[in-house]
Design a protein around this motif. Sequence first.
Motif, PDB file in Angstrom:
ATOM      1  N   CYS A   1       0.797  -1.227   0.000  1.00 13.68           N
ATOM      2  CA  CYS A   1       0.000   0.000   0.000  1.00 13.68           C
ATOM      3  C   CYS A   1       0.831   1.280   0.000  1.00 13.68           C
ATOM      4  CB  CYS A   1      -0.940   0.033   1.215  1.00 13.68           C
ATOM      5  SG  CYS A   1      -2.235  -1.208   1.202  1.00 13.68           S
TER       6      CYS A   1
ATOM      7  N   CYS B   1      -0.382   2.438  -6.502  1.00  9.00           N
ATOM      8  CA  CYS B   1       0.053   1.300  -5.683  1.00  9.00           C
ATOM      9  C   CYS B   1       1.336   0.707  -6.272  1.00  9.00           C
ATOM     10  CB  CYS B   1      -1.032   0.232  -5.617  1.00  9.00           C
ATOM     11  SG  CYS B   1      -2.520   0.756  -4.727  1.00  9.00           S
TER      12      CYS B   1
ATOM     13  N   CYS C   1      -3.405  -4.513  -1.665  1.00 10.10           N
ATOM     14  CA  CYS C   1      -3.448  -3.428  -0.683  1.00 10.10           C
ATOM     15  C   CYS C   1      -4.597  -3.616   0.305  1.00 10.10           C
ATOM     16  CB  CYS C   1      -3.587  -2.086  -1.400  1.00 10.10           C
ATOM     17  SG  CYS C   1      -3.635  -0.663  -0.274  1.00 10.10           S
TER      18      CYS C   1
ATOM     19  N   TYR D   1      -4.375  -4.220   4.378  1.00 10.26           N
ATOM     20  CA  TYR D   1      -5.081  -3.342   5.323  1.00 10.26           C
ATOM     21  C   TYR D   1      -5.938  -4.177   6.281  1.00 10.26           C
ATOM     22  CZ  TYR D   1      -8.430   0.165   7.018  1.00 10.26           C
ATOM     23  OH  TYR D   1      -9.218   0.962   7.816  1.00 10.26           O
TER      24      TYR D   1
ATOM     25  N   LEU E   1      -4.158   3.480  -0.990  1.00 16.77           N
ATOM     26  CA  LEU E   1      -5.235   2.922  -0.168  1.00 16.77           C
ATOM     27  C   LEU E   1      -6.577   3.535  -0.540  1.00 16.77           C
ATOM     28  CD1 LEU E   1      -6.186   1.158   2.186  1.00 16.77           C
ATOM     29  CD2 LEU E   1      -5.571   3.038   3.737  1.00 16.77           C
TER      30      LEU E   1
ATOM     31  N   SER F   1      -7.762   2.165  -3.789  1.00 11.37           N
ATOM     32  CA  SER F   1      -8.152   0.756  -3.640  1.00 11.37           C
ATOM     33  C   SER F   1      -9.559   0.642  -3.056  1.00 11.37           C
ATOM     34  CB  SER F   1      -7.148   0.029  -2.740  1.00 11.37           C
ATOM     35  OG  SER F   1      -5.864   0.034  -3.296  1.00 11.37           O
TER      36      SER F   1
END
Length: 458
Positions: A270, A280, A288, A292, A343, A346
């Motif tokens: 990420c 990314c 990613c 997380y 992030l 994503s």
Amino acid sequence: MFFTHAVCIILFLEKILNTMAAPSYLAGTGPHGWRAQMDCVRASEVCAADQSCSARYRTLRQCLAGRDRNTMLANKECQAALEVLQESPLYDCRCKRGMKKELQCLQTYWSIHLGLTEGEEFYETSPYEPVTARLSDIFRLASIVTGMEPTSSKSNHCLDAAKACNLNDNCKKLRSVYISTCSKTMSASCNRRKCHKALRQFFDRVPSEYTYRLLFCSCKDPACAERRRQTIVPGCSYEDKDKPNCLELRNLCRTDPLCRSRLADYHSNCLASFLTPSSCPTDNYQACLGSYAGLIGFDVTPNYVESSTASLTVSPWCTCKGSGNLEEDCEKFVKDFMDNPCLRNSIQAFGNGTDVNLAPKHPSPVATAPPKTEESPALPPDLNDSNTIYDNSLITTCASIQEYGLKHNKSQELSPCIPETQLTTDIMSYIDEKSHGVQLNGWRSLAAFSFLILKLAL
């Protein structure tokens, strides 16, 4: 002299050909024939079966016990053990997320890499194998298990995600466990440790087509956004009376092999990049989002900081107050969550049901043949191939000519002169490019090359 030199080159090429003919499973192996990469549990077993490796591994573990990195490297025995183990399968081993002996695998990984990187790197390399799946796979599976497209409903998507979870026995069961464990009662506060454990079990054992929809559902109104923020029961798993310093939180995470691994995995997948369309590192939204989700259930658990539909701001529960001269590092750590385009893109991509566009960044221009000025001798088919490094040129070596003062035959029009060191470099580059699946062309090209040199020598 020239003939002798040509024979030496042919013998050198023969050695290269023998290397190319070696079995593919030996490629990238260490001095004892080990494979270059395997999971760390298997790598430790292979090391244990080798007397030299196992002895060095025991030495290194003793060196790491109670010593900082500089003290360890000052010891010659410790340094020798580390150097030997860098050539063993332990050095390149990786782990699979959710594997049977994940913790043991990660402990083995860090037992080697702590001696190499402890206190030296702000970002650490992920011990996990790379993620190859993409978000499109999640969308497809989600539509199959729920009977509807994940982005087709115009209602509360987070509520839809909860309903979809309740239709799956495993998801419903583990979600109920962590909700009941993390919810505060009237008589006492929650048990944060048990809450985190229940959350980890949920995100590790429930398929991502359910967990992602709960965590990353798209929202158009504050009620939906608040439901999304409450997904992990933040009153117990996330918030606390006082906010700790973010660097202290990170350092605490690094004392636990599992937390350390998940944080390194998050940074690997990420970390914001301005060199890719998605921002990314590998243009992989799935990697990613998975990294997380892998942080939830640890002290560095991230969550949405507000019930907003306009922004997707997430952060661990911490502050940079009291960072002293490390405030810049602290802000850097927080920025990797709160101001991270990788992030954010994503999460938005999942909400939109889209994946990153993997179109070529620099389309290859259509090749046009230059006009011929004069005829050149025909070369073998493989030497005329534009994919080879020879670029349609007849290669000879000038070492003997330059060294012994011999002169070119001026009647020959084609006599390009390339230094022997450059020739060796080009040959090795050629082998590297062709070693995976196209060795046959290499055989033909080098055989033709050898024949031409011998002919010139004679």
